[in-house]
Write a protein that holds these residues in place. Structure first.
Motif, PDB file in Angstrom:
ATOM      1  N   LEU A 628       4.922 -25.936  25.023  1.00  0.00           N
ATOM      2  CA  LEU A 628       5.843 -25.599  23.758  1.00  0.00           C
ATOM      3  C   LEU A 628       7.289 -25.134  24.127  1.00  0.00           C
ATOM      4  CD1 LEU A 628       5.548 -26.249  20.776  1.00  0.00           C
ATOM      5  CD2 LEU A 628       4.943 -23.702  20.479  1.00  0.00           C
ATOM      6  N   GLU A 629       8.201 -25.943  23.643  1.00  0.00           N
ATOM      7  CA  GLU A 629       9.647 -25.389  23.624  1.00  0.00           C
ATOM      8  C   GLU A 629      10.179 -24.749  22.453  1.00  0.00           C
ATOM      9  OE1 GLU A 629      10.572 -28.355  27.417  1.00  0.00           O
ATOM     10  OE2 GLU A 629      11.587 -28.748  25.557  1.00  0.00           O
ATOM     11  N   THR A 630       9.994 -25.628  21.277  1.00  0.00           N
ATOM     12  CA  THR A 630      10.648 -25.181  19.969  1.00  0.00           C
ATOM     13  C   THR A 630       9.332 -25.001  18.978  1.00  0.00           C
ATOM     14  OG1 THR A 630      12.613 -26.365  20.554  1.00  0.00           O
ATOM     15  CG2 THR A 630      12.041 -25.691  18.241  1.00  0.00           C
ATOM     16  N   LEU A 631       9.370 -23.995  18.083  1.00  0.00           N
ATOM     17  CA  LEU A 631       8.543 -23.737  17.162  1.00  0.00           C
ATOM     18  C   LEU A 631       9.480 -22.996  15.928  1.00  0.00           C
ATOM     19  CD1 LEU A 631       5.718 -23.218  15.665  1.00  0.00           C
ATOM     20  CD2 LEU A 631       5.832 -20.817  16.663  1.00  0.00           C
ATOM     21  N   ASP A 632       9.523 -24.307  15.086  1.00  0.00           N
ATOM     22  CA  ASP A 632      10.494 -23.924  13.835  1.00  0.00           C
ATOM     23  C   ASP A 632       9.619 -23.817  12.665  1.00  0.00           C
ATOM     24  OD1 ASP A 632      11.975 -24.151  11.650  1.00  0.00           O
ATOM     25  OD2 ASP A 632      12.914 -25.895  11.947  1.00  0.00           O
ATOM     26  N   MET A 633       9.457 -22.531  11.817  1.00  0.00           N
ATOM     27  CA  MET A 633       8.364 -22.120  10.811  1.00  0.00           C
ATOM     28  C   MET A 633       9.232 -21.615   9.740  1.00  0.00           C
ATOM     29  SD  MET A 633       5.606 -20.309  13.148  1.00  0.00           S
ATOM     30  CE  MET A 633       4.452 -19.995  11.637  1.00  0.00           C
ATOM     31  N   ARG A 634      10.413 -22.232   9.664  1.00  0.00           N
ATOM     32  CA  ARG A 634      11.379 -21.604   8.523  1.00  0.00           C
ATOM     33  C   ARG A 634      10.885 -22.146   6.997  1.00  0.00           C
ATOM     34  NH1 ARG A 634      16.973 -24.146  10.061  1.00  0.00           N
ATOM     35  NH2 ARG A 634      15.427 -25.473  11.210  1.00  0.00           N
ATOM     36  N   GLU A 635      10.789 -21.267   6.104  1.00  0.00           N
ATOM     37  CA  GLU A 635      10.537 -21.555   4.784  1.00  0.00           C
ATOM     38  C   GLU A 635       8.786 -21.756   4.724  1.00  0.00           C
ATOM     39  OE1 GLU A 635      12.627 -24.612   2.843  1.00  0.00           O
ATOM     40  OE2 GLU A 635      14.358 -24.179   4.101  1.00  0.00           O
ATOM     41  N   ILE A 636       8.247 -21.543   5.724  1.00  0.00           N
ATOM     42  CA  ILE A 636       6.697 -21.559   5.746  1.00  0.00           C
ATOM     43  C   ILE A 636       5.866 -20.761   5.014  1.00  0.00           C
ATOM     44  CG2 ILE A 636       6.255 -20.291   7.811  1.00  0.00           C
ATOM     45  CD1 ILE A 636       4.201 -22.364   8.703  1.00  0.00           C
ATOM     46  N   LEU A 637       4.934 -20.974   4.234  1.00  0.00           N
ATOM     47  CA  LEU A 637       4.125 -20.186   3.372  1.00  0.00           C
ATOM     48  C   LEU A 637       2.932 -20.028   4.305  1.00  0.00           C
ATOM     49  CD1 LEU A 637       4.495 -21.778  -0.280  1.00  0.00           C
ATOM     50  CD2 LEU A 637       5.467 -19.526   0.632  1.00  0.00           C
ATOM     51  N   ILE A 638       2.502 -18.690   4.682  1.00  0.00           N
ATOM     52  CA  ILE A 638       1.161 -18.471   5.554  1.00  0.00           C
ATOM     53  C   ILE A 638       0.040 -18.188   4.741  1.00  0.00           C
ATOM     54  CG2 ILE A 638       0.143 -16.906   7.202  1.00  0.00           C
ATOM     55  CD1 ILE A 638       3.089 -16.548   8.442  1.00  0.00           C
ATOM     56  N   TYR A 639      -0.947 -19.273   4.888  1.00  0.00           N
ATOM     57  CA  TYR A 639      -2.080 -19.367   4.204  1.00  0.00           C
ATOM     58  C   TYR A 639      -3.146 -18.609   5.026  1.00  0.00           C
ATOM     59  CZ  TYR A 639      -6.326 -20.900   1.986  1.00  0.00           C
ATOM     60  OH  TYR A 639      -7.730 -21.014   1.463  1.00  0.00           O
ATOM     61  N   GLY A 640      -3.750 -17.647   4.522  1.00  0.00           N
ATOM     62  CA  GLY A 640      -4.783 -16.957   5.490  1.00  0.00           C
ATOM     63  C   GLY A 640      -4.752 -15.534   5.318  1.00  0.00           C
ATOM     64  N   ASP A 641      -5.351 -14.902   6.139  1.00  0.00           N
ATOM     65  CA  ASP A 641      -5.499 -13.454   6.141  1.00  0.00           C
ATOM     66  C   ASP A 641      -4.805 -12.692   7.059  1.00  0.00           C
ATOM     67  OD1 ASP A 641      -7.084 -14.119   8.078  1.00  0.00           O
ATOM     68  OD2 ASP A 641      -8.871 -13.424   7.511  1.00  0.00           O
ATOM     69  N   GLY A 642      -3.698 -13.330   7.864  1.00  0.00           N
ATOM     70  CA  GLY A 642      -3.111 -12.824   8.694  1.00  0.00           C
ATOM     71  C   GLY A 642      -1.801 -13.013   8.971  1.00  0.00           C
ATOM     72  N   GLU A 643      -0.970 -12.632  10.025  1.00  0.00           N
ATOM     73  CA  GLU A 643       0.309 -12.794  10.309  1.00  0.00           C
ATOM     74  C   GLU A 643       0.419 -13.826  11.261  1.00  0.00           C
ATOM     75  OE1 GLU A 643       2.034  -9.136  11.715  1.00  0.00           O
ATOM     76  OE2 GLU A 643       2.503  -8.331   9.561  1.00  0.00           O
ATOM     77  N   VAL A 644       1.501 -14.304  11.641  1.00  0.00           N
ATOM     78  CA  VAL A 644       1.504 -15.317  12.894  1.00  0.00           C
ATOM     79  C   VAL A 644       1.330 -14.832  14.010  1.00  0.00           C
ATOM     80  CG1 VAL A 644       3.237 -16.859  13.937  1.00  0.00           C
ATOM     81  CG2 VAL A 644       3.559 -16.553  11.723  1.00  0.00           C
ATOM     82  N   PRO A 645       0.203 -15.477  14.532  1.00  0.00           N
ATOM     83  CA  PRO A 645      -0.374 -14.731  15.969  1.00  0.00           C
ATOM     84  C   PRO A 645       0.601 -14.593  17.000  1.00  0.00           C
ATOM     85  CG  PRO A 645      -1.254 -16.962  15.717  1.00  0.00           C
ATOM     86  CD  PRO A 645      -0.356 -16.635  14.213  1.00  0.00           C
ATOM     87  N   ASP A 646       0.833 -13.594  17.927  1.00  0.00           N
ATOM     88  CA  ASP A 646       1.465 -13.530  18.869  1.00  0.00           C
ATOM     89  C   ASP A 646       1.246 -14.246  20.139  1.00  0.00           C
ATOM     90  OD1 ASP A 646      -0.519 -11.980  19.710  1.00  0.00           O
ATOM     91  OD2 ASP A 646       0.393  -9.942  19.775  1.00  0.00           O
ATOM     92  N   GLY A 647       0.317 -15.086  20.008  1.00  0.00           N
ATOM     93  CA  GLY A 647       0.022 -15.811  21.270  1.00  0.00           C
ATOM     94  C   GLY A 647       1.145 -16.888  21.882  1.00  0.00           C
ATOM     95  N   ILE A 648       2.087 -16.788  21.040  1.00  0.00           N
ATOM     96  CA  ILE A 648       3.239 -17.670  21.296  1.00  0.00           C
ATOM     97  C   ILE A 648       3.792 -17.149  22.635  1.00  0.00           C
ATOM     98  CG2 ILE A 648       3.688 -18.829  19.021  1.00  0.00           C
ATOM     99  CD1 ILE A 648       5.739 -16.710  18.719  1.00  0.00           C
ATOM    100  N   TRP A 649       3.997 -15.991  22.727  1.00  0.00           N
ATOM    101  CA  TRP A 649       4.751 -15.119  23.820  1.00  0.00           C
ATOM    102  C   TRP A 649       4.076 -15.134  25.144  1.00  0.00           C
ATOM    103  CZ3 TRP A 649       8.759 -14.896  21.164  1.00  0.00           C
ATOM    104  CH2 TRP A 649       8.728 -14.432  19.953  1.00  0.00           C
TER     105      TRP A 649
END
Length: 887
Positions: A628-649
């Motif tokens: 993965l090179e680009t992750l675009d999550m603008r204007e996203i509504l996160i459905y679920g019980d947590g934040e965006v996971p930090d596994g991307i790093w």
């Protein structure tokens, strides 16, 4: 010649495998080397084959066979690495257990390569039967000829305007309420490419610049339109989306739950008792106006609707009383004027042209039969050629001028054939986007990079090379620029519908892209299709057999789904599409956890766009997406019980991460280096920050915890490539002078600075605080105890200044009287003032000599401007501005 870029991608892939994985492949490695050598030999013949494809259908078949074999090699390699990828992170015992599986997959890959190699050798031999010779133009190892690098960007509009003066003046006269008090509908009618949209933009810009009470020498003129709306309708007419787009230009938040009746009621209420101008561009159906007219009140105040269309029936039905403005083709003189403006962009019209060249230019312009789009595109082709008779005569000779009535499409087709091979694939990729879609340049560039269209060079990033490719498309008039960044680079653009038709036609012809929409047939896609796009998909709408069509796209490398917000008929997961490099889901709602668990299986994915989606992304294991090179999550509504996971790093290849204010990312608390990261948009500032040596764009939210001074000092000591910086400090205890990085004046490359937070009233603003070459400065929620304009005026490179909300302290606002702006701002072009910032502003003579745009949304500010600023192009919003001639 899309085949050339396809073969290039496969050859590069094989070269990387040979360099990095040859030991892992064992005996199969020699077969990979053999395939690479054969493809490299064939590469040198592609240009000659491309030139002969029109003359011999067998050559086209040869190219098709070559493309399919290249695809099969790529598929075999990619599928093999998917099979073995799960074994790489296992324990030693697990790897030992899986060794037999690995051997089996290696054997299977070797068998496939043996079969493909035989076909490849046959293809290589058969080229001689068609007279295809090796030209050595694009062989691996030869340098790719790139566009000349630019140090500055052209400020010229995408279309030189010629021949529209009389039509413009006629329509501007019709806009006056004295002409017709009722709500009148003005229509501009003409064939495709004749300049309808260009004229509409001229009218929109010209009138919006006068949405003020204008006082010059104490004499007044009546205010013009209070509200302005301009949008493209296009063939894919959707009433709900059209109404939403109109409302979004008037109010910030449009409730998603409103149906058509609710939207029409809201629009009518907003426009009631207001004088408005609404421009509907590219209307194809009579029903458009029949639906909309009930939402547009007629208060007999001179409101206007301007419609552009190719259909005279649309014009007559919209307003039977108002005669349509029918655009005519250009005469011979205007045709040659427009052609030469595009062909010789840096040459003054007064400069003499050699007589033989001028005569040839006249012949070329006549062949376009007065159609502006054909003239502009042909001029774009000539602008890339040497300025001599032989180069231009070759263009004249290349064209098939014998097909009467098809001159425009022939010119457009020639513009495609004239492109270098690396640009053709980039142009065909534009067919993936919907009609009249506003394409973000940065977004497209990252998709090109992900697809492998952009070569890698030592001293320049792939994004910079791709930016040059995009500029070359603009130079050739293949795209129409909508907006630019402050440094002049392209921000957003559109593709004229005729050029989009050309891209779609060529993309289908070369089996490069398939588009599914309401207008497309239900034909099943070819399994060889590598790029597919679904347009205008509605909630619960399965009219074009989305699910069935998706079943045939398992070998796709790019998949784009454009739906309305709340649209959901997508597959439960994406496990089947494990070869994807680019995935864009726009406006998709799906609460199925299997969806994101399918996403994490896409080990080849390089670009993931989830803008405007409502999905359980917190359940996605990003660390599995190793490419993965680009992750675009603008204007996203996160459905679920947590934040965006930090596994991307943990992804080493990651280059661009974008989200918005509702869901900032948290950076890892480590000093490890994220060496490839170039963009971080909306991240929280942590106590320990990773090393970010390649970072170019940073959007940072500073929390209240810890010691921000120490944090910022450490962080900004290690960002040598920073070009754009945004800092948000939302806590009273963290005023901007506390968190402001003291090292910023040393940042020679920083062009854009956005500061969101209060300054203490006792702070003395000093120009030396800011980077020396700053082009854009935004101060939001700032509050100063002094007039900031004298110091800000010392920023000699500043082109855009935005001062928003409480720029001055309450005491200064009420007690200081007029704010004086002394000499300064030598190159400032755009000034925006907002909030309760001041009661009046007086600008000294000689200040802001290059100001073009003034944007103010306070209703009671009085401006005192010198005579030289009376030329300002645009004055925004519904406000009262007073112009007084000084001196």
């Amino acid at each position: 010649m899309a085949e050339a870029i396809i073969v290039n991608i496969v050859v590069d892939k094989l070269a990387n495998i040979i360099a990095k994985e040859i030991q892992f492949l064992g005996g199969v490695g020699e077969k990979v080397k053999k395939a690479q050598r054969e493809l490299t030999r064939i590469q040198s013949c592609l240009k000659d084959a491309d030139s002969k494809r029109k003359l011999d259908e067998r050559v086209q078949n040869w190219l098709n066979e070559l493309r399919n074999v290249a695809y099969r090699i790529e598929d075999a390699i990619d599928m093999f690495f998917i099979k073995v990828e799960c074994n790489k992170n296992n324990t030693c015992l697990q790897k030992l257990k899986n060794k037999p599986r690995e051997v089996y997959f290696l054997h299977k890959l070797g068998t496939k390569l043996d079969s493909i190699q035989n076909e490849l050798e046959e293809i290589s031999k058969s080229r001689l039967n068609y007279g295809i010779t090796a030209l050595q133009d694009i062989a691996v190892g030869d340098p790719v000829i790139l566009p000349v690098r630019r140090t500055t960007y052209s400020e010229v509009d995408e279309t030189e305007v010629v021949g529209l003066d009389a039509d413009r003046d006629k329509i501007l006269k019709l806009l006056h309420p004295e002409e017709t008090p009722r709500r009148a509908v003005i229509t501009i009618v003409g064939t495709g490419g004749i300049g309808k949209t260009t004229l509409a933009h001229i009218i929109y810009k010209r009138d919006k610049s006068n949405t003020i009470f204008l006082f010059v020498c104490i004499s007044s003129a009546k205010a013009k339109f209070e509200y302005h709306i301009m949008l493209s309708v296009s063939q894919q007419f959707n009433l709900t989306e059209l109404l939403k787009k109109m409302l979004r230009q008037l109010i910030d938040d449009v409730p998603n739950e409103l149906d058509v009746e609710g939207l029409m009621s809201e629009l009518k209420k907003k426009l009631s008792s207001r004088r408005y101008l609404i421009i509907l561009d590219d209307v194809w159906q009579v029903d458009v106006w029949n639906h909309l007219k009930n939402a547009l009140p007629d208060d007999k105040n001179g409101s206007r609707v301007l419609i552009t269309s190719r259909s005279i029936d649309v014009a007559k039905s919209a307003d039977p009383i108002m005669a349509p403005c029918e655009l005519n083709l250009l005469d011979d003189q205007k045709s040659i004027d427009l052609l030469l403006k595009k062909a010789l962009p840096n040459q003054e019209p007064s400069e003499e042209l050699a007589s033989d060249l001028l005569k040839l230019a006249n012949e070329l312009s006549k062949k376009c039969e007065g159609l502006p789009l054909a003239l502009v595109v042909l001029g774009g082709i000539l602008s890339t050629k040497d300025r001599n008779y032989h180069a231009w005569e070759r263009v004249f000779r290349t064209m098939d001028w014998h097909s009467k009535g098809k001159e425009c499409m022939d010119v457009l087709a020639m513009s495609y054939e004239d492109m270098p091979y690396y640009l053709k694939a980039c142009f065909l990729y534009l067919a993936l986007f919907p009609e009249d879609y506003q394409i973000s340049a940065r977004r497209l560039i990252r998709m090109w990079v992900a697809e492998g269209f952009i070569p890698q060079e030592e001293r320049i990033t792939m994004e910079e090379i791709a930016e040059d490719y995009l500029y070359e498309l603009f130079q050739r008039s293949m795209i129409q620029v909508s907006s630019r960044h402050v440094n002049g680079s392209i921000k957003c653009f559109q593709v004229h519908d005729l050029l989009r038709d050309l891209a779609m036609h060529k993309a289908r012809e070369e089996n490069f892209v398939m588009v599914f929409s309401e207008e497309s047939d239900s034909k099943k896609p070819n399994k060889e299709i590598r790029r597919a796009s679904f347009h205008s998909l509605k909630y619960g709408d399965d009219n074009f057999h989305l699910r069935n069509n998706l079943l045939y796209l398992e070998y796709a490398r790019s998949l784009l789904l454009f739906g309305e917000y709340g649209w959901s008929p997508i597959p439960a997961n994406f496990r089947k599409f494990r070869l994807l490099k680019v995935l864009v889901l726009e406006g998709v709602e799906n609460h199925d956890v299997d969806l994101v668990r399918g996403l994490e299986k896409l080990v080849h994915l390089k670009y993931l766009g989830l803008r405007g989606c409502h999905i359980p992304i917190s359940k996605c294991s990003f660390h599995c997406m190793k490419a993965l090179e680009t992750l675009d999550m603008r204007e996203i509504l996160i459905y679920g019980d947590g934040e965006v996971p930090d596994g991307i790093w943990s992804i080493d290849t990651l280059r661009h991460v974008r989200c918005d204010s509702d869901n900032p990312f948290k950076l890892p608390k480590t000093t490890a280096e994220l060496k490839n990261i170039q963009t971080l948009q909306r991240v929280y500032f942590n106590k320990k920050m990773p090393l970010l040596s390649s970072l170019c764009k940073l959007d940072l939210v500073i929390e209240e915890d810890g010691d921000p001074i120490a944090f910022t000092s450490n962080l900004f000591a290690t960002l040598p490539s920073l070009v754009s910086l945004s800092i948000h400090s939302w806590y009273d205890s963290l005023t901007m002078e506390v968190v402001y990085p003291k090292a910023l004046p040393n940042y020679q490359h920083l062009q854009s600075l956005y500061l969101d937070g209060e300054w203490s009233e006792n702070v003395t603003l000093d120009a030396s605080l800011f980077p020396p070459h700053l082009l854009k400065l935004t101060l939001e929620w700032s509050r100063f105890g002094q007039n900031p304009m004298p110091e800000l005026g010392k920023l000699k490179s500043l082109k855009k200044l935005c001062l928003e909300c409480e720029v001055l302290s309450i005491d200064l606002y009420y007690n200081s009287g007029p704010i004086f702006c002394p000499a300064g701002f030598p190159v400032l072009q755009y000034l925006k003032l907002g909030g309760n910032s001041m009661k009046s502003l007086t600008v000294a003579e000689g200040t802001m000599p290059n100001l073009k745009y003034l944007n103010v949304y306070d209703h009671d500010i009085m401006f005192h401007l010198p005579p030289e600023l009376q030329h300002i192009d645009e004055l925004y919003e519904n406000l009262i501005v007073v112009f007084l001639l000084t001196g």
